[in-house]
Design a protein around this motif. Sequence first.
Motif, PDB file in Angstrom:
ATOM      1  N   CYS A 136      38.819  23.255  37.502  1.00  0.00           N
ATOM      2  CA  CYS A 136      37.768  24.905  37.059  1.00  0.00           C
ATOM      3  C   CYS A 136      37.378  23.768  35.366  1.00  0.00           C
ATOM      4  O   CYS A 136      38.813  23.928  34.905  1.00  0.00           O
ATOM      5  CB  CYS A 136      37.876  25.957  37.018  1.00  0.00           C
ATOM      6  N   ASN A 137      36.290  24.544  34.594  1.00  0.00           N
ATOM      7  CA  ASN A 137      36.101  24.604  33.301  1.00  0.00           C
ATOM      8  C   ASN A 137      35.587  25.502  32.636  1.00  0.00           C
ATOM      9  O   ASN A 137      35.383  25.289  31.671  1.00  0.00           O
ATOM     10  CB  ASN A 137      35.732  23.105  32.780  1.00  0.00           C
ATOM     11  N   TRP A 138      35.982  26.255  32.701  1.00  0.00           N
ATOM     12  CA  TRP A 138      34.736  27.473  32.862  1.00  0.00           C
ATOM     13  C   TRP A 138      34.805  29.020  33.001  1.00  0.00           C
ATOM     14  O   TRP A 138      35.011  28.816  34.152  1.00  0.00           O
ATOM     15  CB  TRP A 138      33.128  27.287  32.789  1.00  0.00           C
ATOM     16  N   ALA A 139      35.218  29.554  32.537  1.00  0.00           N
ATOM     17  CA  ALA A 139      36.039  30.940  32.777  1.00  0.00           C
ATOM     18  C   ALA A 139      35.048  32.495  32.624  1.00  0.00           C
ATOM     19  O   ALA A 139      34.290  31.779  31.639  1.00  0.00           O
ATOM     20  CB  ALA A 139      37.389  31.555  32.017  1.00  0.00           C
ATOM     21  N   PHE A 140      34.762  33.138  33.348  1.00  0.00           N
ATOM     22  CA  PHE A 140      33.758  34.133  33.329  1.00  0.00           C
ATOM     23  C   PHE A 140      34.317  34.902  32.605  1.00  0.00           C
ATOM     24  O   PHE A 140      34.825  35.872  33.124  1.00  0.00           O
ATOM     25  CB  PHE A 140      33.139  34.219  33.855  1.00  0.00           C
ATOM     26  N   ALA A 141      35.692  34.837  30.932  1.00  0.00           N
ATOM     27  CA  ALA A 141      35.779  35.883  30.945  1.00  0.00           C
ATOM     28  C   ALA A 141      35.962  35.576  29.160  1.00  0.00           C
ATOM     29  O   ALA A 141      35.701  34.144  29.118  1.00  0.00           O
ATOM     30  CB  ALA A 141      37.611  35.696  31.622  1.00  0.00           C
ATOM     31  N   PRO A 142      36.311  35.986  28.335  1.00  0.00           N
ATOM     32  CA  PRO A 142      37.450  37.603  28.451  1.00  0.00           C
ATOM     33  C   PRO A 142      36.159  38.813  28.136  1.00  0.00           C
ATOM     34  O   PRO A 142      34.726  38.615  27.940  1.00  0.00           O
ATOM     35  CB  PRO A 142      37.890  37.507  26.870  1.00  0.00           C
ATOM     36  N   ILE A 143      35.974  39.697  29.254  1.00  0.00           N
ATOM     37  CA  ILE A 143      35.006  40.965  29.028  1.00  0.00           C
ATOM     38  C   ILE A 143      35.293  42.140  27.370  1.00  0.00           C
ATOM     39  O   ILE A 143      36.448  42.434  27.330  1.00  0.00           O
ATOM     40  CB  ILE A 143      36.150  41.944  30.243  1.00  0.00           C
ATOM     41  N   VAL A 144      34.142  42.140  27.687  1.00  0.00           N
ATOM     42  CA  VAL A 144      34.426  42.375  26.026  1.00  0.00           C
ATOM     43  C   VAL A 144      33.597  43.949  25.250  1.00  0.00           C
ATOM     44  O   VAL A 144      33.704  44.184  25.217  1.00  0.00           O
ATOM     45  CB  VAL A 144      34.411  41.767  24.864  1.00  0.00           C
ATOM     46  N   ASP A 145      33.418  43.848  26.998  1.00  0.00           N
ATOM     47  CA  ASP A 145      33.228  45.937  27.157  1.00  0.00           C
ATOM     48  C   ASP A 145      34.019  46.663  26.428  1.00  0.00           C
ATOM     49  O   ASP A 145      35.171  46.791  26.197  1.00  0.00           O
ATOM     50  CB  ASP A 145      32.885  46.212  28.678  1.00  0.00           C
ATOM     51  N   ILE A 146      33.118  47.063  25.439  1.00  0.00           N
ATOM     52  CA  ILE A 146      34.088  48.732  25.118  1.00  0.00           C
ATOM     53  C   ILE A 146      34.316  49.937  26.149  1.00  0.00           C
ATOM     54  O   ILE A 146      32.940  50.546  26.298  1.00  0.00           O
ATOM     55  CB  ILE A 146      33.269  49.546  23.955  1.00  0.00           C
TER      56      ILE A 146
END
Length: 579
Positions: A136-146
Amino acid sequence: MVDLSRAPFSLDDAAIAWVNDTIASMTLDEKLGQLFINLNVSFDEAYLDRIVSGYHVGGIRFMGAPSPAVQEHIRYAQSKAKIPLLVASNPEMGGAGSIDDGTLVTTHLGAGSSPDPDDAYRLGYVGGRETEALGCNWAFAPIVDIHRNWRNTVIGTRSFGNTADIVIERAKRYFDGLSESHTAAAMKHFPGDGVDERDQHVVTTYNTLGYDEWNETYGTVYRALIEHGVQSIMIGHIGAPELSKHFRPEMTDAEILPATLAPELVQDLLRGELGFNGLILTDASMMVGMTQAMKRSDAVPAAIAAGCDMFLFFRNPDEDLRYVREGYENGVITPERLEEALQRILGLKASLGLHVMEPESLVPGREALEVIGSDEHRAIAASVSDNAVALIKDTEGNLPLRPETHKRIRLYGITGQSDFTGTDPSGYLDIAREELERAGFEVHVFKNALQRQAEGEENVYFHTVMGDEANEAYPEKYDAAIIFANVAGFAQEATVRIRWSTPMAAEIPWYVTEVPTVFVSLFQPNHLVDVPMVKTLVHAHAPSREAIHAAVEKITGASAFTGTFNENVWCGDIWGTRL
């Protein structure tokens, strides 16, 4: 057009030339295919041939499986790609969630609850290393929701916290840890989840903050992370009425669209005011948050026209590719917008060096998998868990519980349904029993009516189980009660709460008046809305061996509680939660 020499691409002249020359050499079908990220639901080679060689996709995301199978799957996919693929993963909790044998470090909230900001770095570090080992070379993160609304459970454990400051601090450290690997980040979910209590997987949700308040909160987060170097941003199917009307004052309520389809949010706000130069992708396109907004044939080209560079997941590849081609031919997607999207897609690939790598080196060798679940990563998980476990309340002074004083433990498990990942949600209970026995307790595991019926017991119903369990002999049989709750899940309901096994179930903490009772949450932070009668509540953040061990250590007084928590645990100060 896109300035690929600027951050976050920062390409040299040779890499920019590769991007432009590659685009110039592509057919229209190849260009349109690059706009899509496929969810690979099969590891069959014929399937991959069709997806990669036939549809010319720009990226893939895979379903969970053991790491050797995933790595070979990615290796084959890359071997069939004319242009190297972006290969995405979801390392929100470490390696877990991307592969069956990945290391579960903690949740985002767990990393936000640790007193050590570097635990967020360690979370990103493990997730990046384990997914990089797969190819893998792409992360669906970080989550920056409050997490502003305590009733919101889709990001209740997936947000670092309830303020912009904690989200910025921990998201930066996560990104730094992730960046130790050959991985780009995609922070999510713009314009920001956590205000609405519902889940965009099943309904369009809304960030209803005004323009000024949004800029002071979510906008501050996005500015900070963009400046920090995040390469891509995932757009949520989240409407923002006040923001849309700020840029389009003439808009009516009926014209408000989720951000994935709203050019005023993607182009005017994110590209314009926030100055983001990186790649923009949609969240999963089958979410009802998007599909309820307009017909699929309109939505596919509209998302690209609105400013999204990539479209996450086909519904039907032949249909979706036809829709985007029709959108291009009828002018919804202009040649300039297509060119811009392709420059950013290939620019991200070049920023990772994919364009100069030999095809056989795009995926590491089998030996790279040794890092997955390694002793080093398990030690990190243990350390992070030890830091994160928090004592929310102990108003009766029930702790510590020790075998010398409370030998006989009645153990209850509160379990949510298995979610779409198919992960067994009840395996934690055996771990809890083993850890309590290791600590010296005599453990008696409760079985509810459904479990007893499944084992062949006859004439057992919820009221007979209550009769067996709830009588004056209870405190003579047990010295204390401990409840472990693993109530997880999203994407299938708008909110998540405790669902007891039967009406008036015997596991509901009626026994708090009989023996000292400790409730341990292994996931959600908002259980006090359902169990306000519990006087001792511990949040362990994860159903892992490491988190459960750390919780037992602290319950017995063998180590101190160091984790923190925010006001969401009091559930809006519903009466009784603090008692």
